[in-house]
Design an enzyme around this catalytic site. Structure first.
Site, short mmCIF file in Angstrom:
data_model
loop_
_atom_site.label_atom_id
_atom_site.label_comp_id
_atom_site.label_asym_id
_atom_site.label_seq_id
_atom_site.Cartn_x
_atom_site.Cartn_y
_atom_site.Cartn_z
N SER A 133 22.87 13.91 -4.48
CA SER A 133 22.38 13.74 -3.11
C SER A 133 22.07 14.62 -2.05
O SER A 133 22.68 15.43 -1.55
CB SER A 133 23.41 12.57 -2.53
OG SER A 133 23.57 12.05 -3.06
N ARG A 140 -21.97 -15.23 15.67
CA ARG A 140 -20.99 -15.48 15.97
C ARG A 140 -19.57 -15.05 15.66
O ARG A 140 -18.32 -15.29 16.14
CB ARG A 140 -20.33 -17.36 15.15
CG ARG A 140 -21.43 -17.98 16.49
CD ARG A 140 -21.62 -19.66 16.08
NE ARG A 140 -22.32 -19.81 14.95
CZ ARG A 140 -22.61 -21.07 14.70
NH1 ARG A 140 -21.88 -22.08 14.86
NH2 ARG A 140 -23.30 -20.56 13.77
N TYR A 177 4.71 20.18 1.05
CA TYR A 177 4.11 20.47 1.92
C TYR A 177 4.15 21.76 3.14
O TYR A 177 5.47 21.34 3.67
CB TYR A 177 3.81 19.64 3.28
CG TYR A 177 1.86 19.57 3.62
CD1 TYR A 177 0.54 20.47 3.16
CD2 TYR A 177 1.99 19.34 4.98
CE1 TYR A 177 -0.39 20.73 4.49
CE2 TYR A 177 1.27 19.55 5.96
CZ TYR A 177 0.04 20.30 5.61
OH TYR A 177 -0.97 20.90 6.53
N GLN A 216 -36.70 -8.79 4.92
CA GLN A 216 -37.16 -10.15 6.22
C GLN A 216 -37.35 -8.81 6.91
O GLN A 216 -36.15 -10.19 8.02
CB GLN A 216 -36.57 -11.48 6.40
CG GLN A 216 -36.78 -12.55 6.78
CD GLN A 216 -36.29 -13.28 6.64
OE1 GLN A 216 -34.95 -13.24 6.80
NE2 GLN A 216 -36.66 -14.69 7.43
N LEU A 224 -30.41 -15.81 -0.04
CA LEU A 224 -31.09 -15.59 1.50
C LEU A 224 -29.48 -14.77 2.14
O LEU A 224 -28.93 -15.15 2.94
CB LEU A 224 -31.41 -16.71 2.13
CG LEU A 224 -32.32 -17.46 1.63
CD1 LEU A 224 -33.00 -18.63 2.60
CD2 LEU A 224 -33.84 -16.61 1.10
N ALA A 268 -30.42 -12.07 5.14
CA ALA A 268 -30.99 -10.86 6.53
C ALA A 268 -29.85 -11.51 7.28
O ALA A 268 -30.45 -10.61 8.09
CB ALA A 268 -32.59 -11.58 5.95
#
Length: 476
Positions: free
Chosen positions: A414, A22, A396, A84, A15, A17
């Site tokens: 580095s 709450r 990018y 339902q 069940l 549905a």
């Protein structure tokens, strides 16, 4: 000739549905996540332990989302859905599913919001139901605070008489601590006879499925109850209830891993989703989160304070104070501390990403190192590559992402900027502080920086200028 005994056929009816007011959520109640899977998934897994020949799911609120989710799980047998349209209680929901149940012998009914009984308990309910010849067998448990849950009312001999919802119970009945879970096995023939006789004479004006019990008893049928382990909680009708059920499920997951040879240093602060696998002799330290479809090999060390989601971690690898998302780590890999691997990273055996590194869609070859303070994105690093501190792959250009390739044995100095698309050849090097915009040939050193100029006496002149400025302003 003696007849062969046949197994009684079984349909699982879930069940699902309800809206779950709450919870105060746009997400259907049965799709709220619970240890990495929606609650409805957990219900179906427990129900499938009884080996039903048919699965019927009653949907209502968020029906399309529920259907889509369930179909993505590959449940066998494939569930049949019944809508339902108006939610008038659990009895009304089962009545809506009646036409899809078929001619099975027994029906196993459960709510989609998961009272956390175990698959063993589900099998015990069905086994007792079949062996006792009962018309209905329910799962029951004792709660310290039964709240509004349905109380199991028994006679002086301990026989079940009815289940009374907390909201409708008298003070005497509310004092009972044995409550019904939302799991029950019912003989289909008895269920079909009882459902049309249900009424709505209760405070919620709903058709309660539990009310078939006194109807069946009046028909001379037998009712059974099986004690189930719910970890002291039921349902998840609120955020607090959801958290309580999750604690129970998480404790069971953790216990299973420990039984399989995994060390959890502090299970209370270890969060492992239901689909995660961990090899024996691995150690999971506090405040670690293993999520989704993560696979951890043998002899690994995860944490403290690590999050690994939808990733694989090879044997003897270590992830410490780090985040690993959608990535694949080979054997003897070291990640962290304070590293982040975003989706699409692949680390070969012996590779490492150290402190304050960020990698995205990067392939890092065998024994290659990105030790600290670097960003490596959309990159392919060969074997035995070393990336110096402060290195960035500039992937990018404002319009598209481009790939950086660093071949075997290369050394990147580095504070190097590798402006993609660019390739650093085998055994090549880059000078510290260089901006590399062109391919570096194998074995070559690429240096890109302005010529250093030394200005004698600079500090002395600057100090004198500063003193003069202060004197002109009235300074001492």
């Amino acid at each position: 000739m003696a007849q062969t005994k046949t197994t009684r056929s079984l349909a699982l009816v879930v069940l699902a549905a309800g809206k779950g007011k709450r919870l105060k959520s746009d997400t259907p109640k049965v799709l709220h996540p619970l240890c990495g899977r929606p609650t409805l998934w957990h219900v179906l897994q427990a129900g499938l332990a009884a080996k039903p020949s048919k699965v019927v799911i009653v949907v209502g609120h968020g029906a399309d989302d529920v259907r889509t989710a369930v179909r993505s799980w590959g449940i066998t047998p494939a569930p049949v859905f019944v809508e339902q349209a108006e939610q008038l209680g659990t009895g009304h929901a089962v009545l809506a599913a009646r036409s899809k149940i078929g001619r099975v012998d027994d029906v196993l009914v459960a709510n989609g919001d998961f009272d956390p009984i175990t698959p063993d308990d589900v099998r015990a309910i069905v086994r007792r139901h079949r062996r006792s010849g009962a018309a209905l067998t329910l799962g029951a448990t004792d709660l310290r605070d039964p709240g509004g849950y349905g109380r199991v009312v028994r006679d002086a001999r301990g026989r079940v008489l009815e289940v009374v919802e907390g909201i409708d119970a008298t003070p005497q009945v509310r004092a009972i601590h044995e409550v019904a879970t939302n799991w029950m096995a019912v003989r289909r023939a008895d269920l079909v006879r009882a459902l049309p006789r249900l009424d709505r004479k209760n405070r919620q004006r709903e058709y309660y499925l539990n009310r078939v019990i006194p109807l069946m008893l009046a028909d001379g049928a037998r009712i059974e109850a099986v004690a189930c382990d719910t970890g002291g909680v039921l349902g998840l009708n609120s955020r607090d209830g959801l958290a309580a059920v999750e604690r129970v499920v998480r404790d069971r997951i953790n216990a299973a891993h420990m039984a399989n040879g995994v060390t959890l240093v502090d299970p209370a602060t270890t969060y492992i989703d239901v689909d995660v696998t961990i090899g024996r002799d691995s150690v999971i330290r506090p405040m670690s989160f293993l999520e989704g479809t993560t696979r951890v090999g043998e002899g690994c060390a995860i944490g403290p304070s690590a999050r690994v989601a939808d990733s694989s971690v090879g044997d003897r690898s270590e992830v410490t104070f780090a985040v690993v998302l959608g990535s694949m780590l080979g054997r003897d890999v070291t990640i962290g501390p304070f590293a982040r691997l975003r989706p699409g990273c692949e680390f070969a055996d012996g590779a490492a990403a150290g402190a304050f590194t960020d990698l995205k869609k990067a392939k890092v070859g065998k024994d290659s190192k990105v030790p600290h303070l670097a960003y490596v994105g959309d990159a392919v690093l060969g074997e035995d590559v070393n990336i110096g501190a402060g290195t960035i792959t500039v992937n990018y250009d404002g319009y598209a992402k481009h790939t950086t390739v660093v071949e075997d044995g290369a050394r990147v100095g580095s504070d190097t900027m590798l402006v993609a698309p660019v390739r650093v050849g085998k055994d090549a090097s880059t000078g510290a502080g260089s901006v590399i915009t062109k391919d570096v040939p194998a074995g070559a050193l690429a240096v890109e920086r302005g010529e250093q100029r030394n200005i004698p006496g600079y500090r002395q002149r600057k100090d004198a200028e500063h003193r003069g400025m202060r004197k002109g302003k009235g300074g001492h």
